[in-house]
Design an enzyme around this catalytic site. Structure first.
Site, PDB file in Angstrom:
ATOM      1  N   ARG A 120      48.047 -18.589  76.327  1.00  5.15           N
ATOM      2  CA  ARG A 120      49.512 -18.097  75.722  1.00  5.15           C
ATOM      3  C   ARG A 120      49.912 -19.067  75.031  1.00  5.15           C
ATOM      4  O   ARG A 120      49.741 -20.434  75.472  1.00  5.15           O
ATOM      5  CB  ARG A 120      50.285 -17.402  76.889  1.00  5.15           C
ATOM      6  CG  ARG A 120      49.777 -16.231  77.369  1.00  5.15           C
ATOM      7  CD  ARG A 120      50.092 -15.009  76.529  1.00  5.15           C
ATOM      8  NE  ARG A 120      49.831 -13.728  77.189  1.00  5.15           N
ATOM      9  CZ  ARG A 120      48.818 -13.197  77.381  1.00  5.15           C
ATOM     10  NH1 ARG A 120      47.728 -13.828  76.904  1.00  5.15           N
ATOM     11  NH2 ARG A 120      48.636 -12.070  78.009  1.00  5.15           N
ATOM     12  N   ARG A 136      66.777 -29.776  51.255  1.00  9.51           N
ATOM     13  CA  ARG A 136      65.715 -30.545  50.973  1.00  9.51           C
ATOM     14  C   ARG A 136      65.448 -30.847  49.684  1.00  9.51           C
ATOM     15  O   ARG A 136      65.341 -29.788  48.683  1.00  9.51           O
ATOM     16  CB  ARG A 136      64.407 -30.191  51.655  1.00  9.51           C
ATOM     17  CG  ARG A 136      64.488 -30.006  53.019  1.00  9.51           C
ATOM     18  CD  ARG A 136      62.964 -29.494  53.580  1.00  9.51           C
ATOM     19  NE  ARG A 136      62.870 -29.324  55.058  1.00  9.51           N
ATOM     20  CZ  ARG A 136      62.543 -30.277  55.951  1.00  9.51           C
ATOM     21  NH1 ARG A 136      62.834 -31.675  55.467  1.00  9.51           N
ATOM     22  NH2 ARG A 136      62.689 -30.429  57.162  1.00  9.51           N
ATOM     23  N   ILE A 152      64.537 -35.590  64.186  1.00 12.98           N
ATOM     24  CA  ILE A 152      64.036 -35.283  65.564  1.00 12.98           C
ATOM     25  C   ILE A 152      62.518 -35.921  65.672  1.00 12.98           C
ATOM     26  O   ILE A 152      62.040 -35.821  66.569  1.00 12.98           O
ATOM     27  CB  ILE A 152      63.959 -33.577  65.640  1.00 12.98           C
ATOM     28  CG1 ILE A 152      63.106 -32.966  64.740  1.00 12.98           C
ATOM     29  CG2 ILE A 152      65.239 -33.209  65.683  1.00 12.98           C
ATOM     30  CD1 ILE A 152      62.701 -31.695  65.357  1.00 12.98           C
ATOM     31  N   ASP A 153      61.847 -36.207  64.343  1.00 14.09           N
ATOM     32  CA  ASP A 153      60.508 -36.744  64.395  1.00 14.09           C
ATOM     33  C   ASP A 153      60.373 -38.125  64.560  1.00 14.09           C
ATOM     34  O   ASP A 153      59.453 -38.626  65.394  1.00 14.09           O
ATOM     35  CB  ASP A 153      59.862 -36.442  62.863  1.00 14.09           C
ATOM     36  CG  ASP A 153      60.056 -35.225  62.523  1.00 14.09           C
ATOM     37  OD1 ASP A 153      60.165 -34.219  63.236  1.00 14.09           O
ATOM     38  OD2 ASP A 153      60.053 -34.970  61.272  1.00 14.09           O
ATOM     39  N   GLN A 181      64.241 -26.711  68.538  1.00 16.55           N
ATOM     40  CA  GLN A 181      64.420 -28.177  68.666  1.00 16.55           C
ATOM     41  C   GLN A 181      65.172 -29.041  67.922  1.00 16.55           C
ATOM     42  O   GLN A 181      65.494 -30.127  68.308  1.00 16.55           O
ATOM     43  CB  GLN A 181      62.877 -28.648  68.628  1.00 16.55           C
ATOM     44  CG  GLN A 181      61.830 -28.256  69.508  1.00 16.55           C
ATOM     45  CD  GLN A 181      60.634 -28.211  69.055  1.00 16.55           C
ATOM     46  OE1 GLN A 181      59.885 -29.161  69.529  1.00 16.55           O
ATOM     47  NE2 GLN A 181      60.060 -27.380  68.146  1.00 16.55           N
ATOM     48  N   GLY A 222      66.194 -38.757  56.924  1.00 12.87           N
ATOM     49  CA  GLY A 222      65.107 -39.064  57.098  1.00 12.87           C
ATOM     50  C   GLY A 222      64.336 -39.712  56.233  1.00 12.87           C
ATOM     51  O   GLY A 222      64.804 -40.106  55.385  1.00 12.87           O
ATOM     52  N   ASN A 223      62.998 -40.005  56.437  1.00 11.04           N
ATOM     53  CA  ASN A 223      62.056 -40.441  55.459  1.00 11.04           C
ATOM     54  C   ASN A 223      62.501 -40.358  53.942  1.00 11.04           C
ATOM     55  O   ASN A 223      62.681 -41.306  53.321  1.00 11.04           O
ATOM     56  CB  ASN A 223      60.747 -40.159  55.715  1.00 11.04           C
ATOM     57  CG  ASN A 223      59.916 -41.245  56.735  1.00 11.04           C
ATOM     58  OD1 ASN A 223      60.120 -42.190  56.492  1.00 11.04           O
ATOM     59  ND2 ASN A 223      59.602 -40.661  57.778  1.00 11.04           N
ATOM     60  N   GLY A 224      62.131 -39.027  53.340  1.00 13.32           N
ATOM     61  CA  GLY A 224      62.436 -38.777  52.270  1.00 13.32           C
ATOM     62  C   GLY A 224      63.582 -39.100  51.694  1.00 13.32           C
ATOM     63  O   GLY A 224      64.090 -39.612  50.514  1.00 13.32           O
TER      64      GLY A 224
HETATM   65  O1  F6P Z   1      61.581 -33.335  59.892  1.00 11.12           O
HETATM   66  C1  F6P Z   1      62.064 -32.356  60.984  1.00 11.12           C
HETATM   67  C2  F6P Z   1      61.293 -31.145  61.109  1.00 11.12           C
HETATM   68  O2  F6P Z   1      61.763 -30.068  61.780  1.00 11.12           O
HETATM   69  C3  F6P Z   1      60.006 -31.362  61.057  1.00 11.12           C
HETATM   70  O3  F6P Z   1      59.396 -31.701  62.671  1.00 11.12           O
HETATM   71  C4  F6P Z   1      59.258 -30.095  60.774  1.00 11.12           C
HETATM   72  O4  F6P Z   1      57.890 -30.369  60.426  1.00 11.12           O
HETATM   73  C5  F6P Z   1      60.119 -29.775  59.723  1.00 11.12           C
HETATM   74  O5  F6P Z   1      61.176 -30.581  59.792  1.00 11.12           O
HETATM   75  C6  F6P Z   1      60.343 -28.260  59.221  1.00 11.12           C
HETATM   76  O6  F6P Z   1      61.060 -27.956  58.202  1.00 11.12           O
HETATM   77  P1  F6P Z   1      61.810 -27.047  57.730  1.00 11.12           P
HETATM   78  O7  F6P Z   1      63.137 -26.916  58.522  1.00 11.12           O
HETATM   79  O8  F6P Z   1      62.038 -27.094  56.305  1.00 11.12           O
HETATM   80  O9  F6P Z   1      60.965 -25.724  57.989  1.00 11.12           O
END
Ligand code: F6P
Length: 361
Positions: A278, A75, A136-137, A286, A112-114
């Site tokens: 729970r 990232r 995945i979002d 995911q 993705g976005n960024g």
């Molecule tokens: O953007 C994909 C994603 O899995 C989001 O759904 C989640 O909020 C984020 O990345 C989690 O990021 P990281 O893997 O840096 O914990």
């Protein structure tokens, strides 16, 4: 001889390898032996610090079904792109330097976005960039679908399916917390597919009293259990009314007490109903494993379209899926915008008709 760079950026997902394979197959088909593919390691970092390797045809063999990314990822937040690195060097200049030094004809960014905002920035700086829509979002503006999304829906749905049987045995209320960052697409789709009774999304702030009302109605109606699909970004009506600063503080306070939103909601429902609750968080599962066939198809098509754009010399484009057609839009059109769930959209209305509560009424 053409020379094209690939990089995968941001959170990984299924079908990253399948998409790179799609582009590579297209390029090898068009250019035969007159193409060199350079893979940058760990996303933009590889481009900044010239960590790369040559990828020959065999690198793309046997990877259609492989999860993760063979290039690695990292990232690199867009907002820090203009902040100098630890050695005081300008990251954008570093990336441009590598691009020109390697005499690249094009750079393909799977992100993705960024990541696509940075792709747009590099395009504005004069590099030949093609963006491919990963996440995945499914929150990338301008595309109906991102690769990775359907595979993540599959995993989150399986989690809800599995929880159903144990919830029914014990007569419990179960919360499944689903990823999706600031948007509710993944939770909405997995929630409907998994037959969740209550779905809480960032786009539809919830009122816990309404959530409890729905659970009690179900109990009165003879149901022994209830399943909530809660987005990791779900927000209450009270919190939605806070200023950005106040909400940030509220999240810090919550983080000191609960691992995530689902645990807080669970604790509060338990207090309000006296029922056993729970929480299950499938988390990064995911994003893992093999892409589902749908993702293999769109990622292959998106990859092939990317190769076509390179051949056409059409750069500064984001490959998108629009009404099942693979096409492209300017990177600048998508950059900085988020595709959110419309609270009044068809899918929400249909879900309400199915008896699903969004905890708002
Ligand atoms: O953007 C994909 C994603 O899995 C989001 O759904 C989640 O909020 C984020 O990345 C989690 O990021 P990281 O893997 O840096 O914990």
């Amino acid at each position: 001889m053409k020379r094209v760079g690939f990089l995968t950026s941001g959170g990984d997902c299924q079908a990253l390898n399948a998409t790179m394979r799609g582009v590579a197959k297209g390029l090898f088909h068009i250019y035969q032996d007159e193409i060199e593919i350079i893979g940058f390691e760990d996303g933009y970092k590889g481009l900044m610090y010239a960590n790369y390797h040559l990828m020959n045809r065999s690198a793309f063999s046997g990877i259609l079904t492989k999860g993760g990314t063979m290039l690695g990822t990292s990232r690199q937040p867009f907002k820090l792109m203009r902040v100098p690195d630890e050695n005081g060097l300008d990251k954008v200049e570093l990336m441009k330097h590598t691009y020109y030094k390697l005499k690249l004809d094009a750079l393909v960014v799977l992100g993705g976005n960024g990541s696509q905002k940075t792709a747009n920035l590099l395009s504005e700086e004069g590099l030949n960039v093609i963006g491919l829509p990963k996440t995945i979002d499914n929150d990338l503006w301008g595309t109906d679908m991102t690769f990775g999304f359907q595979s993540a829906v599959d995993i989150a749905t399986n989690a809800i399916d599995d929880i159903h049987t144990t919830a029914a045995s014990h007569g419990r209320v179960f919360i499944v917390e689903v990823m999706g960052h600031k948007v509710g697409w993944l939770t909405l789709h997995a929630g409907i597919a998994g037959g969740a009774d209550i779905i809480l999304l960032p786009e539809i702030p919830y009122d816990l009293k309404k959530v409890v009302k729905k659970i009690e109605e179900r109990t009165k109606g003879g149901s022994r259990f209830s399943i909530l699909a809660v987005a990791e970004g779900a927000i209450s009506k009270e919190d939605a009314a806070l200023s950005k600063k106040e909400y940030k503080k509220r999240l810090e306070e919550r983080a000191a007490k609960y691992p995530s939103v689902a645990y807080e909601i669970g604790a509060r429902i338990q207090e309000m109903t006296g029922q056993e609750i729970r929480v299950t968080v499938p988390g990064h599962m995911q994003r893992g494993g093999a892409p589902v066939p749908y993702d293999r198809v769109i990622s292959s098509r998106i990859g092939a379209h990317g190769a076509h754009l390179i051949d056409e010399g059409k750069f500064g484009r984001l490959v998108v899926v629009k009404n099942n057609v693979i096409t492209d839009i300017p990177l600048s059109e998508s950059a900085g915008k988020l595709k959110t769930v419309d609270p009044n959209g068809d899918i929400i209305q249909e879900a309400r008709l199915l008896g699903i509560s969004f905890g708002d009424k």
